[in-house]
Design an enzyme around this catalytic site. Structure first.
Site, mmCIF file in Angstrom:
data_model
loop_
_atom_site.group_PDB
_atom_site.id
_atom_site.type_symbol
_atom_site.label_atom_id
_atom_site.label_comp_id
_atom_site.label_asym_id
_atom_site.label_seq_id
_atom_site.Cartn_x
_atom_site.Cartn_y
_atom_site.Cartn_z
ATOM 1 N N ASP A 213 18.608 54.940 -8.769
ATOM 2 C CA ASP A 213 17.772 56.074 -8.342
ATOM 3 C C ASP A 213 16.305 55.688 -8.515
ATOM 4 O O ASP A 213 15.981 54.741 -9.248
ATOM 5 C CB ASP A 213 18.078 57.331 -9.176
ATOM 6 C CG ASP A 213 17.236 58.534 -8.726
ATOM 7 O OD1 ASP A 213 17.160 58.776 -7.507
ATOM 8 O OD2 ASP A 213 16.640 59.207 -9.582
ATOM 9 N N TYR B 104 9.907 58.657 -4.742
ATOM 10 C CA TYR B 104 10.092 58.034 -3.436
ATOM 11 C C TYR B 104 9.913 59.065 -2.307
ATOM 12 O O TYR B 104 9.652 58.715 -1.173
ATOM 13 C CB TYR B 104 11.513 57.467 -3.312
ATOM 14 C CG TYR B 104 11.761 56.126 -3.969
ATOM 15 C CD1 TYR B 104 10.889 55.576 -4.902
ATOM 16 C CD2 TYR B 104 12.912 55.407 -3.639
ATOM 17 C CE1 TYR B 104 11.161 54.357 -5.493
ATOM 18 C CE2 TYR B 104 13.184 54.173 -4.215
ATOM 19 C CZ TYR B 104 12.315 53.662 -5.156
ATOM 20 O OH TYR B 104 12.586 52.443 -5.727
ATOM 21 N N GLY B 105 10.124 60.339 -2.660
ATOM 22 C CA GLY B 105 10.250 61.392 -1.649
ATOM 23 C C GLY B 105 9.069 61.550 -0.720
ATOM 24 O O GLY B 105 9.220 62.024 0.401
ATOM 25 N N CYS C 291 20.516 58.490 -4.972
ATOM 26 C CA CYS C 291 19.212 59.021 -4.581
ATOM 27 C C CYS C 291 19.315 59.396 -3.107
ATOM 28 O O CYS C 291 19.657 58.545 -2.274
ATOM 29 C CB CYS C 291 18.157 57.935 -4.790
ATOM 30 S SG CYS C 291 16.519 58.383 -4.195
ATOM 31 N N THR D 186 16.909 60.302 -1.082
ATOM 32 C CA THR D 186 15.821 59.740 -0.294
ATOM 33 C C THR D 186 16.158 58.306 0.113
ATOM 34 O O THR D 186 15.981 57.918 1.275
ATOM 35 C CB THR D 186 14.512 59.788 -1.106
ATOM 36 O OG1 THR D 186 14.377 61.094 -1.655
ATOM 37 C CG2 THR D 186 13.310 59.470 -0.241
ATOM 38 N N CYS E 102 18.865 66.626 -3.816
ATOM 39 C CA CYS E 102 18.060 65.643 -4.555
ATOM 40 C C CYS E 102 18.658 65.572 -5.948
ATOM 41 O O CYS E 102 18.926 66.613 -6.571
ATOM 42 C CB CYS E 102 16.597 66.082 -4.629
ATOM 43 S SG CYS E 102 15.612 65.055 -5.736
ATOM 44 N N THR E 103 18.864 64.355 -6.426
ATOM 45 C CA THR E 103 19.601 64.209 -7.686
ATOM 46 C C THR E 103 18.798 64.662 -8.909
ATOM 47 O O THR E 103 19.353 64.781 -9.996
ATOM 48 C CB THR E 103 20.079 62.754 -7.862
ATOM 49 O OG1 THR E 103 18.943 61.879 -7.794
ATOM 50 C CG2 THR E 103 21.067 62.375 -6.783
HETATM 51 N N1 DGL Z 1 16.488 61.610 -6.909
HETATM 52 C C1 DGL Z 1 15.830 61.319 -5.666
HETATM 53 C C2 DGL Z 1 16.588 61.994 -4.520
HETATM 54 O O1 DGL Z 1 17.761 62.305 -4.694
HETATM 55 C C3 DGL Z 1 14.383 61.687 -5.842
HETATM 56 C C4 DGL Z 1 13.517 61.089 -4.893
HETATM 57 C C5 DGL Z 1 12.098 60.878 -5.327
HETATM 58 O O2 DGL Z 1 11.845 59.936 -6.065
HETATM 59 O O3 DGL Z 1 11.254 61.608 -4.807
HETATM 60 O O4 DGL Z 1 16.096 62.168 -3.442
#
Ligand code: DGL
Length: 282
Positions: free
Chosen positions: A18, A50-51, A81, A83, A200-201
């Site tokens: 993730d 990452y989003g 993840c 994203t 989103c996790t």
């Molecule tokens: N846990 C990521 C997801 O499921 C978060 C993404 C991020 O870093 O913004 O999308």
């Protein structure tokens, strides 16, 4: 470019990746259902979130993380993840795996989540709360349409939610404002929604507040149990991969951030102290 001959054919742990801590909510459920396997958890906390990043950057960061897990001996990697699953999974499966090592596998978490919703929604109106990247990719509506073409889907990006979790502010009073705003926005667009996917996790960490602002009668769908059940099913259907996953019940936690910082925060997710190793991705 990496060449597949550098990778070992020996059995190894299952990799779980993730951008940060969020994948721990998936790891928790996988570990509960499949405690016998070995795991390596990798959080790219130094570069989270990452989003809000571009397709190319999310792909590049995810590719580096998958290569790292392959080098650690993982034959199977789960992108825990959304994203990364939305923006990088297909290219990694179609372009990188054939070059890196055609026998290895990388699986995402959007499809296993979507498979569950057919049995959950009665109104056939579903909402998705996720990062900007996941919403803009339209991965959820596209996957849902493939399986359940009659279901209406609306999505709402929640760009502040991941930073609230990553900075341990998810239980603060300030978090209420951002949680309420995005739930209200989503429901204002379709008042027949009876099921909301937390796509989103990181979001299970905000579940108490999300519940507080979601009207009764709407089901909130988190992903951990669905992903764990889907992984179990995958390993049953693919004994050749199951044989390549070691079973010692051990987990190694790795982060691209300082190990102490990750350890303190990750212990909150896991409700137990853990040892953490800092790694560099390239
Ligand atoms: N846990 C990521 C997801 O499921 C978060 C993404 C991020 O870093 O913004 O999308």
């Amino acid at each position: 470019m990496h060449n597949y001959i550098q990778y070992s054919k020996a059995a190894g742990p299952i990799g779980i990746f993730d951008s940060g801590y969020g994948g721990l909510t998936i790891y928790n459920e996988i570990k509960k259902l499949l405690p016998q396997y070995d795991y390596i958890y990798l959080g790219d906390n130094a570069r989270t979130p990452y989003g809000t990043r571009s397709f190319d950057i999310v792909y590049e960061f995810t590719r580096q993380s998958v290569c790292h897990l392959f080098k650690q001996g993982c034959q199977l990697v789960i992108l825990a993840c959304n994203t990364a699953s939305a923006k990088a999974l297909r290219t990694i499966q179609q372009v990188d795996i054939p070059t890196l090592d055609p026998s290895r596998r990388v699986l995402g978490i959007i499809r296993p989540t979507v498979e569950f919703i057919g049995d959950v929604t009665k109104s056939r109106h579903v909402g998705v709360l996720a990062t900007e990247g996941t919403i803009k990719s339209r991965s959820y509506p596209l996957e849902i349409r493939k399986l359940f073409p009659e279901i209406e889907v609306v999505g709402e990006a929640c760009p502040m939610w991941v930073p609230l979790v990553e900075t341990n502010e998810h239980n603060s009073d300030g978090a209420d404002f951002f949680v309420k705003r995005h739930i209200d926005n989503l429901l204002a667009r379709d008042n027949e929604i009876d099921t909301i996917i937390l796509g989103c996790t990181h979001y299970p960490m905000l579940l108490d507040k999300i519940r507080k602002y979601t009207p009764e009668g709407i089901t909130l769908l988190t992903q951990g149990a669905a992903v764990a059940a889907s992984l179990k099913d995958y390993l049953n259907r693919h004994p050749e991969m199951d044989n390549l996953c070691t079973k010692g019940g051990e987990t190694i936690f790795c982060t691209t951030e300082a190990d102490g910082k990750f350890g303190d925060q990750a212990s909150l997710f896991l409700q137990q102290p853990i040892d953490v190793k800092t790694v560099t991705l390239e």
